[in-house]
Motif scaffolding. Structure first.
Motif, PDB file in Angstrom:
ATOM      1  N   SER A  85      10.259  -5.837   6.889  1.00 46.14           N
ATOM      2  CA  SER A  85       9.522  -4.957   7.804  1.00 46.14           C
ATOM      3  C   SER A  85       9.360  -3.535   7.273  1.00 46.14           C
ATOM      4  O   SER A  85       9.908  -2.577   7.827  1.00 46.14           O
ATOM      5  N   PRO A  86       8.602  -3.341   6.193  1.00 40.35           N
ATOM      6  CA  PRO A  86       8.343  -1.978   5.720  1.00 40.35           C
ATOM      7  C   PRO A  86       7.556  -1.191   6.762  1.00 40.35           C
ATOM      8  O   PRO A  86       6.888  -1.772   7.626  1.00 40.35           O
ATOM      9  N   THR A  87       7.637   0.121   6.685  1.00 36.17           N
ATOM     10  CA  THR A  87       6.927   0.968   7.640  1.00 36.17           C
ATOM     11  C   THR A  87       5.602   1.489   7.078  1.00 36.17           C
ATOM     12  O   THR A  87       4.776   2.014   7.829  1.00 36.17           O
ATOM     13  N   VAL A  88       5.403   1.365   5.772  1.00 36.43           N
ATOM     14  CA  VAL A  88       4.147   1.771   5.146  1.00 36.43           C
ATOM     15  C   VAL A  88       4.005   1.005   3.834  1.00 36.43           C
ATOM     16  O   VAL A  88       5.011   0.663   3.192  1.00 36.43           O
ATOM     17  N   ALA A  89       2.768   0.712   3.444  1.00 34.32           N
ATOM     18  CA  ALA A  89       2.525  -0.014   2.196  1.00 34.32           C
ATOM     19  C   ALA A  89       1.585   0.783   1.308  1.00 34.32           C
ATOM     20  O   ALA A  89       0.560   1.301   1.773  1.00 34.32           O
ATOM     21  N   VAL A  90       1.940   0.887   0.028  1.00 29.55           N
ATOM     22  CA  VAL A  90       1.088   1.521  -0.979  1.00 29.55           C
ATOM     23  C   VAL A  90       0.499   0.392  -1.810  1.00 29.55           C
ATOM     24  O   VAL A  90       1.233  -0.351  -2.476  1.00 29.55           O
ATOM     25  N   ILE A  91      -0.827   0.233  -1.779  1.00 28.43           N
ATOM     26  CA  ILE A  91      -1.436  -0.946  -2.397  1.00 28.43           C
ATOM     27  C   ILE A  91      -2.502  -0.561  -3.422  1.00 28.43           C
ATOM     28  O   ILE A  91      -3.281   0.365  -3.205  1.00 28.43           O
ATOM     29  N   ASP A  92      -2.496  -1.279  -4.528  1.00 27.04           N
ATOM     30  CA  ASP A  92      -3.549  -1.139  -5.528  1.00 27.04           C
ATOM     31  C   ASP A  92      -4.694  -2.065  -5.137  1.00 27.04           C
ATOM     32  O   ASP A  92      -4.470  -3.118  -4.531  1.00 27.04           O
ATOM     33  N   LEU A  93      -5.916  -1.689  -5.478  1.00 27.29           N
ATOM     34  CA  LEU A  93      -7.058  -2.542  -5.156  1.00 27.29           C
ATOM     35  C   LEU A  93      -7.134  -3.750  -6.063  1.00 27.29           C
ATOM     36  O   LEU A  93      -7.305  -4.877  -5.608  1.00 27.29           O
ATOM     37  N   PRO A 115       0.868   0.812   8.325  1.00 26.88           N
ATOM     38  CA  PRO A 115      -0.297   1.484   7.753  1.00 26.88           C
ATOM     39  C   PRO A 115      -0.304   1.338   6.235  1.00 26.88           C
ATOM     40  O   PRO A 115       0.736   1.383   5.588  1.00 26.88           O
ATOM     41  N   CYS A 116      -1.490   1.144   5.684  1.00 26.38           N
ATOM     42  CA  CYS A 116      -1.627   0.951   4.240  1.00 26.38           C
ATOM     43  C   CYS A 116      -2.271   2.175   3.597  1.00 26.38           C
ATOM     44  O   CYS A 116      -3.198   2.778   4.153  1.00 26.38           O
ATOM     45  N   VAL A 117      -1.769   2.522   2.430  1.00 30.15           N
ATOM     46  CA  VAL A 117      -2.328   3.613   1.627  1.00 30.15           C
ATOM     47  C   VAL A 117      -2.828   3.002   0.323  1.00 30.15           C
ATOM     48  O   VAL A 117      -2.039   2.466  -0.459  1.00 30.15           O
ATOM     49  N   VAL A 118      -4.129   3.031   0.100  1.00 29.56           N
ATOM     50  CA  VAL A 118      -4.693   2.524  -1.149  1.00 29.56           C
ATOM     51  C   VAL A 118      -4.492   3.570  -2.239  1.00 29.56           C
ATOM     52  O   VAL A 118      -4.786   4.752  -2.048  1.00 29.56           O
ATOM     53  N   LEU A 119      -3.966   3.126  -3.378  1.00 30.01           N
ATOM     54  CA  LEU A 119      -3.777   3.987  -4.551  1.00 30.01           C
ATOM     55  C   LEU A 119      -4.412   3.268  -5.728  1.00 30.01           C
ATOM     56  O   LEU A 119      -3.882   2.258  -6.195  1.00 30.01           O
ATOM     57  N   THR A 120      -5.547   3.756  -6.203  1.00 30.46           N
ATOM     58  CA  THR A 120      -6.325   3.001  -7.169  1.00 30.46           C
ATOM     59  C   THR A 120      -6.896   3.890  -8.268  1.00 30.46           C
ATOM     60  O   THR A 120      -7.066   5.096  -8.090  1.00 30.46           O
ATOM     61  N   SER A 121      -7.189   3.270  -9.392  1.00 32.82           N
ATOM     62  CA  SER A 121      -7.883   3.954 -10.486  1.00 32.82           C
ATOM     63  C   SER A 121      -9.378   3.700 -10.419  1.00 32.82           C
ATOM     64  O   SER A 121     -10.141   4.261 -11.204  1.00 32.82           O
ATOM     65  N   PHE A 122      -9.812   2.846  -9.498  1.00 33.17           N
ATOM     66  CA  PHE A 122     -11.203   2.398  -9.448  1.00 33.17           C
ATOM     67  C   PHE A 122     -11.803   2.687  -8.077  1.00 33.17           C
ATOM     68  O   PHE A 122     -11.903   1.797  -7.232  1.00 33.17           O
ATOM     69  N   SER A 123     -12.179   3.924  -7.862  1.00 30.96           N
ATOM     70  CA  SER A 123     -12.771   4.310  -6.584  1.00 30.96           C
ATOM     71  C   SER A 123     -14.283   4.134  -6.641  1.00 30.96           C
ATOM     72  O   SER A 123     -14.929   4.478  -7.636  1.00 30.96           O
ATOM     73  N   SER A 124     -14.855   3.574  -5.586  1.00 26.31           N
ATOM     74  CA  SER A 124     -16.303   3.422  -5.459  1.00 26.31           C
ATOM     75  C   SER A 124     -16.651   3.425  -3.982  1.00 26.31           C
ATOM     76  O   SER A 124     -15.787   3.151  -3.130  1.00 26.31           O
TER      77      SER A 124
END
Length: 257
Positions: A85-93, A115-124
């Motif tokens: 049961s994490p409280t937040v997720a950091v996700i790559d696309l 809540p999810c936080v997207v952390l990516t090198s490929f923004s569009s």
């Protein structure tokens, strides 16, 4: 387009009608200082071990009392979620053969308060709109050497605030609409299937496995598709497909069908 900033609240009038409910769910926004003390339970979903390790070390330095779990696949992330049961997720696309947004879709489908936080090198514009469309992504950040934007986004998301607001989604939609169109009638059934899978983030290898054809055949079809659309890259192709989907309510991605 600027992403990762905290925007003021806006109305719920949507660039596309199918996004209105998500707009209402994502309207809360504000700026929350990193210094606010709270314990975080953070899941990191990224298929690169060194990237996961770097994020973990930085977050543990920033939030000394936090708990952190690492996952390289969506299934692994779901398993960790069910057990811890994490409280937040950091996700790559972009994962190896899947998209981190599949985890966000799981969070929304199962009504998890994560809540999810997207952390990516490929923004569009397409990826921003896709993240918004899950209804579970609170922030969309581009990867950098600075941990502060991520730490601020985690703090804010944990408090129920979102930087991925309607104004950001509307700007992404405008960017998509400014590009050329994609008309499925102009392509063969096989070309359409490949184009849809490219838009869903599938690699050539994954498409070949999905359609049971050779990777070289995929590349030949892509060359034909690029020529018909007068585009030069997968990103441009995906952009055209996403625009066509947005104008066709009820469309489902290959992962949902």
């Amino acid at each position: 387009m600027q992403v990762g900033q905290f925007w003021p609240s806006v109305g719920v009038e949507s660039c596309y009608p199918q996004h209105e409910e998500k707009c209402r769910n994502n309207m809360k926004s504000s700026t929350v200082p990193v210094e606010v003390a709270m314990q975080h339970k953070i899941l990191i979903l990224d298929d690169h071990p060194l990237v996961r390790s770097g994020i973990r070390v930085s977050l543990e330095d920033t939030f000394p009392d936090c708990e952190v779990w690492e996952a390289s696949t969506v299934d692994e992330a779901i398993s960790i979620t069910e057990e811890n049961s994490p409280t937040v997720a950091v996700i790559d696309l972009r994962l190896q053969d899947e998209s981190g947004l599949q985890y966000a879709e799981y969070v929304a489908r199962e009504e998890k308060d994560i809540p999810c936080v997207v952390l990516t090198s490929f923004s569009s514009p397409q990826s921003i709109l896709a993240a918004f469309d899950t209804g579970a992504v609170n922030a969309f950040l581009e990867k950098s050497l600075d941990i502060e934007p991520l730490a601020a986004a985690i703090d804010a998301a944990s408090k129920g605030f979102s930087s991925l607001t309607l104004s950001v989604a509307r700007e992404a939609a405008r960017d998509i609409q400014s590009e050329g169109g994609y008309n499925p009638a102009e392509f063969t059934e096989r070309e359409n299937a490949i184009a849809q899978l490219v838009a869903d983030g599938f690699s050539d290898t994954a498409i070949a496995d999905e359609l049971n054809i050779a990777s070289s055949t995929i590349r030949n079809h892509l060359t034909s598709i690029y020529r018909k659309l007068d585009v030069e890259s997968r990103t441009q192709l995906a952009s055209r497909v996403w625009r066509q989907r947005a104008s066709s309510p009820g469309h489902t991605t290959s992962n949902e069908s």
